[in-house]
Design an enzyme around this catalytic site. Structure first.
Site, short mmCIF file in Angstrom:
data_model
loop_
_atom_site.label_atom_id
_atom_site.label_comp_id
_atom_site.label_asym_id
_atom_site.label_seq_id
_atom_site.Cartn_x
_atom_site.Cartn_y
_atom_site.Cartn_z
NE ARG A 163 -2.63 -42.30 -44.46
CZ ARG A 163 -3.31 -40.42 -44.90
NH1 ARG A 163 -4.00 -41.02 -46.00
NH2 ARG A 163 -3.42 -40.04 -43.95
CG HIS A 180 -7.91 -38.91 -42.54
ND1 HIS A 180 -7.33 -39.17 -43.02
CD2 HIS A 180 -8.84 -37.38 -43.12
CE1 HIS A 180 -7.34 -38.78 -44.05
NE2 HIS A 180 -8.38 -37.81 -44.29
CD GLU A 203 -4.31 -33.72 -46.60
OE1 GLU A 203 -5.12 -33.06 -45.94
OE2 GLU A 203 -4.09 -34.49 -47.16
CG ASN A 230 -1.30 -36.84 -47.55
OD1 ASN A 230 -1.59 -37.83 -47.51
ND2 ASN A 230 -3.02 -36.45 -47.16
CE1 TYR A 262 -6.05 -36.29 -52.95
CE2 TYR A 262 -5.05 -35.77 -51.91
CZ TYR A 262 -5.75 -36.39 -51.77
OH TYR A 262 -6.17 -37.45 -51.93
CD GLU A 319 -4.99 -38.73 -48.46
OE1 GLU A 319 -5.53 -37.26 -48.72
OE2 GLU A 319 -5.39 -39.02 -46.79
C1 PNW Z 1 -6.98 -34.65 -48.38
N1 PNW Z 1 -7.15 -28.31 -49.52
O1 PNW Z 1 -7.96 -33.62 -48.29
C2 PNW Z 1 -7.69 -35.73 -47.19
O2 PNW Z 1 -6.44 -36.62 -46.54
C3 PNW Z 1 -8.38 -36.60 -48.08
O3 PNW Z 1 -9.59 -37.14 -46.67
C4 PNW Z 1 -9.55 -36.52 -48.16
O4 PNW Z 1 -10.41 -36.61 -49.37
C5 PNW Z 1 -8.05 -35.87 -49.80
O5 PNW Z 1 -7.30 -35.22 -49.66
C6 PNW Z 1 -9.28 -35.51 -50.76
O6 PNW Z 1 -9.84 -34.18 -51.51
C7 PNW Z 1 -7.42 -31.99 -48.86
O7 PNW Z 1 -8.35 -27.57 -49.96
C8 PNW Z 1 -8.61 -31.56 -48.61
O8 PNW Z 1 -6.30 -28.16 -50.57
C9 PNW Z 1 -8.82 -30.11 -48.68
C10 PNW Z 1 -7.46 -29.42 -49.34
C11 PNW Z 1 -6.33 -30.36 -48.84
C12 PNW Z 1 -6.28 -31.64 -49.26
#
Ligand code: PNW
Length: 456
Positions: free
Chosen positions: A77, A121, A166, A294, A296, A361
């Site tokens: 991707r 992006h 996002e 995505n 995390y 992601e």
């Molecule tokens: C995503 N938050 O970004 C992006 O899609 C990527 O480009 C990035 O490198 C990756 O996650 C890791 O950070 C985010 O503050 C950035 O909640 C910030 C947030 C969430 C996702």
């Protein structure tokens, strides 16, 4: 431990984004984006880092594709830099910009790797920002024209097209709290941006379909919003509010026909929602073929009847306290909670059934333990544990009936981590920024093994 196998045809891959890896910020007629401007503005990005060179992927893509093949990736991707294709965001197409993605696509296909394209992006052409950026309706129209131009060049070889990455981040971090480009701090602007981003998705999807695109989708970063105290009514109300502002404000227009009433009312308290015009919701709600997710970390909130808390990235959340993350944490300070991924996938499949899901992601930043010793690869057991836990969580969601089609790790390479610059490393492949040397970390070898066994 018992072996976990994934479904046949489960797609394994990795993800990156143009501004985070390409560099070559002045090559071949590329225009400037809001991230060029933002990163060159003192105080916005850690240590004044910029994407000018990044991983120099623009010049090293062939080596990077060879590395993907070595790791056995089945899909990759990547995102297209709008200002490479249209230096001013509208008007003339720059064929030399398209040539790069043409070469990249052919290199991927030559290695049997399925290209998954992201059209946006976060690197909005600066010229469009000068005319209002995502607060302007015109930007959505221009995005559709740009999407059609990319499709015209690559549509014969790329099967999976996603519009935005996002939009929550673009709108809330870009126009709400301003920690991302363009750095605007204005709640009303954030909500206008949400709508114009969704409209941009809808108009671009129409343009892609008109060209004959096979699979069209969008990537969101939905939040697994949890109550600090599961028995507190105030906390439950806080969950409902944040879920509306983070999740339902995107999910409902995309997958359920329009904005939810409670979210509309919240937005209308902060800004006159004149930007939502008749017919927009119909355009946004056109069916999609896949939804990129995505994930995390989870989000824990508590209700504060005294009106304390609030702030953060969400406009109008006075009375909501965002809890400080509790360990274990990644180098971003984000909680490690794989169960959040299972909950999130199940919730989406339950509330918005019928759309195939793809994890576009998932991954973690951890500090290198051996940056000074380049002779031995980084032993990132912490990252392996993170990925292992989240793959087990994804597998659990599949076992519970979620239609999850694949998993793309963030990220292939260490790269420019937005406001954090290069100090946060998400790669399964280490990048030495002085020499641009790539060295697979232990996690890359572990992932290679996972892919070859289609399981854990
Ligand atoms: C995503 N938050 O970004 C992006 O899609 C990527 O480009 C990035 O490198 C990756 O996650 C890791 O950070 C985010 O503050 C950035 O909640 C910030 C947030 C969430 C996702």
């Amino acid at each position: 431990m018992t072996e976990l196998r994934f479904p046949d045809n489960f797609l394994w891959g990795a993800a990156t984004a143009a501004y985070q890896i390409e560099g070559a910020s002045r090559d071949d007629g590329r225009g400037e984006s809001i991230w060029d401007t933002f990163s060159r503005t003192p105080g916005k990005v850690h240590a004044g880092h910029t994407g000018d060179v990044a991983c120099d992927h623009y010049h090293r893509y062939a080596e990077d594709v060879a590395l993907m093949a070595e790791l056995g990736l089945q899909a990759y991707r990547f995102s297209v830099s709008w200002p490479r294709i249209q230096p001013d965001g509208s008007g003339p197409i720059n064929p030399r910009g398209l040539d790069f993605y043409d070469r990249l696509t052919d290199a991927l296909l030559g290695r049997g790797i399925d290209p998954i394209i992201t059209l946006y992006h976060w690197d909005l052409p600066q010229t469009l920002q000068d005319r209002g950026g995502w607060t302007s309706r015109d930007t959505a129209e221009h995005f559709a024209t740009y999407a059609a131009a990319v499709y015209a060049r690559l549509g014969d070889r790329i099967g999976t097209w996603t519009t935005l990455n996002e939009p929550w981040c673009s709108a809330y971090l870009g126009y709400g709290n301003g920690v991302h480009a363009p750095g605007v701090q204005d709640p009303g602007a954030a909500f206008a941006a949400v709508h114009h981003l969704l409209l941009a998705h809808g108009l671009a999807a129409q343009a892609l379909r008109a060209g004959g695109a096979g699979r069209v989708g969008v990537t969101l970063n939905p939040a697994d919003v949890r109550a600090a105290d599961p028995n507190s009514a105030a906390d439950a109300a806080a969950v409902r509010l944040v879920d509306g502002l983070h999740n339902r404000i995107f999910f409902d227009p995309l997958l359920a026909g329009g904005y939810p009433d409670d979210v509309r009312e919240h937005v209308a308290r902060m800004v006159e929602p004149v930007f939502v015009q008749d017919g927009d919701e119909k355009i946004i709600a056109a069916p999609i073929d896949l939804l990129g997710i995505n994930y995390y970390a989870p989000t824990y909130v508590a209700g504060r009847p005294d009106g304390a808390g609030g702030g953060g990235a969400y406009p109008g959340t006075e009375g909501v306290q965002f809890l400080a993350p509790v360990g274990p944490l990644t180098d971003m300070g984000w909680m490690i909670e794989p169960a959040g991924l299972t909950r999130l996938l199940e919730r989406i499949a339950t509330d918005y059934p019928g759309v195939p899901l793809l994890i576009t992601e998932n991954g973690a930043a951890f500090p290198d333990k051996s940056t000074t010793d380049l002779t031995s690869p980084v032993q990132d057991t912490d990252r392996i544990a993170y990925l292992d836990g989240h793959l087990r969580a994804a597998h659990e969601a599949i076992a519970r009936g979620v239609d999850l089609r694949g998993y793309l790790v963030w990220s292939l390479l260490d790269n420019f981590e937005w406001a954090e610059g290069y100090r946060k490393r998400f790669g399964i492949v280490h990048v030495d920024y002085l020499t641009q040397r790539r060295t697979p970390k232990s996690s890359a070898r572990w992932y290679q093994e996972v892919i070859s066994r289609n399981g854990l």
